[in-house]
Design an enzyme around this catalytic site. Sequence first.
Site, PDB file in Angstrom:
ATOM      1  N   LYS A  43       0.825  -1.205   0.000  1.00 53.22           N
ATOM      2  CA  LYS A  43       0.000   0.000   0.000  1.00 53.22           C
ATOM      3  C   LYS A  43       0.868   1.268   0.000  1.00 53.22           C
ATOM      4  O   LYS A  43       2.086   1.199   0.152  1.00 53.22           O
ATOM      5  CB  LYS A  43      -0.921   0.001   1.224  1.00 53.22           C
TER       6      LYS A  43
HETATM    7  C1  LIG Z   1      -9.983  -3.051  -1.850  1.00 48.01           C
HETATM    8  C2  LIG Z   1      -9.421  -3.721  -0.644  1.00 48.01           C
HETATM    9  N1  LIG Z   1     -10.208  -3.936   0.410  1.00 48.01           N
HETATM   10  C3  LIG Z   1      -9.767  -4.519   1.532  1.00 48.01           C
HETATM   11  C4  LIG Z   1      -8.449  -4.908   1.659  1.00 48.01           C
HETATM   12  C5  LIG Z   1      -8.026  -5.615   2.919  1.00 48.01           C
HETATM   13  O1  LIG Z   1      -6.973  -5.032   3.587  1.00 48.01           O
HETATM   14  P1  LIG Z   1      -6.049  -5.936   4.554  1.00 48.01           P
HETATM   15  O2  LIG Z   1      -5.215  -6.798   3.674  1.00 48.01           O
HETATM   16  O3  LIG Z   1      -5.256  -4.928   5.318  1.00 48.01           O
HETATM   17  O4  LIG Z   1      -6.953  -6.705   5.438  1.00 48.01           O
HETATM   18  C6  LIG Z   1      -7.571  -4.694   0.600  1.00 48.01           C
HETATM   19  C7  LIG Z   1      -6.167  -5.102   0.721  1.00 48.01           C
HETATM   20  O5  LIG Z   1      -5.482  -5.482  -0.170  1.00 48.01           O
HETATM   21  C8  LIG Z   1      -8.062  -4.102  -0.591  1.00 48.01           C
HETATM   22  O6  LIG Z   1      -7.263  -3.913  -1.644  1.00 48.01           O
END
Ligand SMILES: Cc1ncc(COP(=O)(O)O)c(C=O)c1O
Length: 372
Positions: free
Chosen positions: A186
Amino acid sequence: MKQEVVPVPLSGPYLDGREEDAVIEVLRSGRLSLGPVIDRFEEAFASAVGAPYAAAVSSGTAGLHMLCVSAGITAGDEVITSPYSFAASANCFIYEGGVPVFADIDPRTLNLDPAAVEAAVTPRTKAIVAVDIYGYPCELDELRAIAQRHGLALIDDSCEALGARYKGAPLGSHGPSAVFAFYPNKQITTGEGGMVTTHSEEEWLLLRSLRNQGRGDSGGWLEHVRLGFNYRIDDIRAAIGIAQLEKLDEILELRAGVARRYNELLAGIDGVEPLCADDADHVRSWFVYVVALPDNEARERVIAHFEREGIGFNRYLPSIHLQPYIRERYGFHEGMFPVSEDMSSRTLALPFFTALEPDVQTRVVDALAAAL
Ligand SMILES: Cc1ncc(COP(=O)(O)O)c(C=O)c1O
């Protein structure tokens, strides 16, 4: 003699001595969790995105799940979301028994098409989980109007979009509660981690309780006033987050520069469509660099070439409704969301990170052109 190929990673964090110093400071303080660094991270984040309240959590998924609890989603409630997203955009309400209802995307922005969302509303609809895919702001005002008209909660999955701006103001500042994520691919990272922004003090207090096993703000450590989770972040990761946030403007600028260079290098190559450009109302925060190729066959040709050349890639993003467990549970099949399915069959993420160097980008684009 065979020449070594130097691999090009798909993504990577942007770190320097500041994160190391910050981590050491926390380790030496002895307060590794529930300490003051988390408050500082939340305050800095809230101020960076113009939100009144922020709650740091263990992941983006955890933040989305808690917002679904906060929205009161329970078994049998329908929730509308985008099929062209990461699975967590749907998982977050499925955990609570919510039923996924997908609405197709706009082929230009790759975000939810508000007309498709409106058409998907039924008397059982409880909420909309909008997504700012690839860091491009969704149609927040239209979606908010639909949510208000039908009495639905609106959650903004901004996990890929820290720093994006909608109608001149950053995501997080617009009202709907939003979630940002800090996995190492990210814009900023804490290793694992996430942040929820809200404009409601009441929701913020609820989030603080939910992430901390349902404890109340007053009362003892072993008193649980509701069913909660362990979705806490710790001070070590919060310290990394603060150091990263201090560089946010620099990071966003560098990433936009990398994207600009790709745009220029790819401009002369037939059959490569870049992500849509910004306009007055939408400014993308660059998360990944995805291109649409003519078809799946062309994509697989490029992938085979990238594999030989040691170049990172990913088939971003498969459609959620066609994921094996979602098909099995809910009976979705091919042909239901044609725009999403079409994009899923031919979009490809190229290596993209803050410190990606121009000569490496040239190597990636040369490989892409040769394969096509
Ligand atoms: C659009 C979207 N939503 C939710 C997430 C979930 O984040 P995390 O991996 O921190 O749980 C991501 C992560 O890649 C994402 O790209």
